[in-house]
Design a protein around this motif. Structure first.
Motif, PDB file in Angstrom:
ATOM      1  N   LEU A  19     -12.233 -14.027  16.741  1.00 23.55           N
ATOM      2  CA  LEU A  19     -11.671 -12.745  16.322  1.00 23.55           C
ATOM      3  C   LEU A  19     -10.251 -12.555  16.836  1.00 23.55           C
ATOM      4  N   PRO A  20      -9.968 -12.786  18.127  1.00 20.31           N
ATOM      5  CA  PRO A  20      -8.583 -12.643  18.586  1.00 20.31           C
ATOM      6  C   PRO A  20      -7.639 -13.639  17.906  1.00 20.31           C
ATOM      7  N   ILE A  21      -8.149 -14.831  17.588  1.00 25.32           N
ATOM      8  CA  ILE A  21      -7.315 -15.814  16.897  1.00 25.32           C
ATOM      9  C   ILE A  21      -6.976 -15.323  15.501  1.00 25.32           C
ATOM     10  N   GLY A  22      -7.952 -14.736  14.810  1.00 31.75           N
ATOM     11  CA  GLY A  22      -7.705 -14.172  13.477  1.00 31.75           C
ATOM     12  C   GLY A  22      -6.714 -13.023  13.521  1.00 31.75           C
ATOM     13  N   LEU A  23      -6.852 -12.181  14.531  1.00 26.22           N
ATOM     14  CA  LEU A  23      -5.917 -11.065  14.664  1.00 26.22           C
ATOM     15  C   LEU A  23      -4.507 -11.560  14.990  1.00 26.22           C
ATOM     16  N   LEU A  24      -4.407 -12.565  15.850  1.00 30.54           N
ATOM     17  CA  LEU A  24      -3.091 -13.128  16.159  1.00 30.54           C
ATOM     18  C   LEU A  24      -2.478 -13.790  14.925  1.00 30.54           C
ATOM     19  N   GLY A  25      -3.296 -14.469  14.129  1.00 22.39           N
ATOM     20  CA  GLY A  25      -2.805 -15.065  12.898  1.00 22.39           C
ATOM     21  C   GLY A  25      -2.309 -14.015  11.919  1.00 22.39           C
ATOM     22  N   PHE A  26      -3.046 -12.915  11.822  1.00 22.61           N
ATOM     23  CA  PHE A  26      -2.649 -11.814  10.949  1.00 22.61           C
ATOM     24  C   PHE A  26      -1.319 -11.208  11.403  1.00 22.61           C
ATOM     25  N   VAL A  27      -1.211 -10.933  12.696  1.00 24.54           N
ATOM     26  CA  VAL A  27       0.029 -10.365  13.240  1.00 24.54           C
ATOM     27  C   VAL A  27       1.178 -11.374  13.104  1.00 24.54           C
ATOM     28  N   TYR A  32       6.182 -13.054  10.640  1.00 26.06           N
ATOM     29  CA  TYR A  32       6.920 -14.030   9.830  1.00 26.06           C
ATOM     30  C   TYR A  32       7.421 -13.377   8.543  1.00 26.06           C
ATOM     31  N   GLY A  33       6.575 -12.551   7.940  1.00 25.34           N
ATOM     32  CA  GLY A  33       6.969 -11.848   6.718  1.00 25.34           C
ATOM     33  C   GLY A  33       8.117 -10.881   6.952  1.00 25.34           C
ATOM     34  N   ALA A  34       8.084 -10.194   8.077  1.00 29.44           N
ATOM     35  CA  ALA A  34       9.179  -9.263   8.389  1.00 29.44           C
ATOM     36  C   ALA A  34      10.486 -10.023   8.576  1.00 29.44           C
ATOM     37  N   VAL A  50       3.542  -9.178  -2.388  1.00 26.94           N
ATOM     38  CA  VAL A  50       2.308  -9.801  -2.864  1.00 26.94           C
ATOM     39  C   VAL A  50       2.086 -11.118  -2.128  1.00 26.94           C
ATOM     40  N   GLN A  51       3.127 -11.914  -2.004  1.00 19.42           N
ATOM     41  CA  GLN A  51       3.004 -13.179  -1.287  1.00 19.42           C
ATOM     42  C   GLN A  51       2.687 -12.959   0.193  1.00 19.42           C
ATOM     43  N   LEU A  52       3.284 -11.956   0.784  1.00 20.46           N
ATOM     44  CA  LEU A  52       3.011 -11.633   2.185  1.00 20.46           C
ATOM     45  C   LEU A  52       1.559 -11.209   2.375  1.00 20.46           C
ATOM     46  N   ARG A  53       1.056 -10.382   1.469  1.00 16.98           N
ATOM     47  CA  ARG A  53      -0.330  -9.939   1.561  1.00 16.98           C
ATOM     48  C   ARG A  53      -1.295 -11.112   1.439  1.00 16.98           C
ATOM     49  N   VAL A  54      -1.024 -12.009   0.512  1.00 14.53           N
ATOM     50  CA  VAL A  54      -1.881 -13.177   0.331  1.00 14.53           C
ATOM     51  C   VAL A  54      -1.867 -14.047   1.594  1.00 14.53           C
ATOM     52  N   GLY A  55      -0.709 -14.224   2.196  1.00 15.63           N
ATOM     53  CA  GLY A  55      -0.623 -15.007   3.435  1.00 15.63           C
ATOM     54  C   GLY A  55      -1.390 -14.367   4.573  1.00 15.63           C
ATOM     55  N   ALA A  56      -1.270 -13.052   4.726  1.00 15.73           N
ATOM     56  CA  ALA A  56      -1.978 -12.356   5.804  1.00 15.73           C
ATOM     57  C   ALA A  56      -3.486 -12.402   5.574  1.00 15.73           C
ATOM     58  N   GLN A  57      -3.910 -12.212   4.337  1.00 14.25           N
ATOM     59  CA  GLN A  57      -5.341 -12.275   4.037  1.00 14.25           C
ATOM     60  C   GLN A  57      -5.878 -13.687   4.255  1.00 14.25           C
ATOM     61  N   SER A  58      -5.075 -14.680   3.977  1.00 12.70           N
ATOM     62  CA  SER A  58      -5.505 -16.066   4.189  1.00 12.70           C
ATOM     63  C   SER A  58      -5.775 -16.339   5.658  1.00 12.70           C
ATOM     64  N   MET A  59      -4.957 -15.793   6.527  1.00 10.07           N
ATOM     65  CA  MET A  59      -5.175 -15.956   7.960  1.00 10.07           C
ATOM     66  C   MET A  59      -6.513 -15.352   8.383  1.00 10.07           C
TER      67      MET A  59
END
Length: 87
Positions: A19-27, A32-34, A50-59
């Motif tokens: 879970l912390p790894i997933g949250l760190l990946g999301f952040v 990176y998107g910012a 849209v591309q940023l959302r897809v990347g965050a959801q993939s993490m």
């Protein structure tokens, strides 16, 4: 039993270590998107988001899949005597 916030967080992280790894990946994906937002060039804003959302959801989905694989491996491949059940 009174449990401090630190003890509770430690216990929860031991129960769900990915879970912390997933949250760190999301952040990380959002950070990176910012950064990339300022250097997006001619790409439209909506396409970028849209591309940023897809990347965050993939993490997050990747962390969930890894967590499921970890849990299944722990239960099926390396069971403890308590998890084996009656035989």
């Amino acid at each position: 039993m009174d449990e401090s916030q630190g003890d509770r967080l430690s216990r929860k992280m031991k129960e769900a270590p990915l879970l912390p790894i997933g949250l760190l990946g999301f952040v990380g994906a959002l950070g990176y998107g910012a950064y990339k937002y300022k250097h997006r060039g001619e790409m439209s804003r909506s396409l970028f988001f849209v591309q940023l959302r897809v990347g965050a959801q993939s993490m997050v989905v990747g962390a969930l899949v890894a967590g499921i694989a970890y849990t299944l491996g722990k239960r099926l491949l390396f069971p403890t005597p308590k998890e084996q059940g009656p035989h």
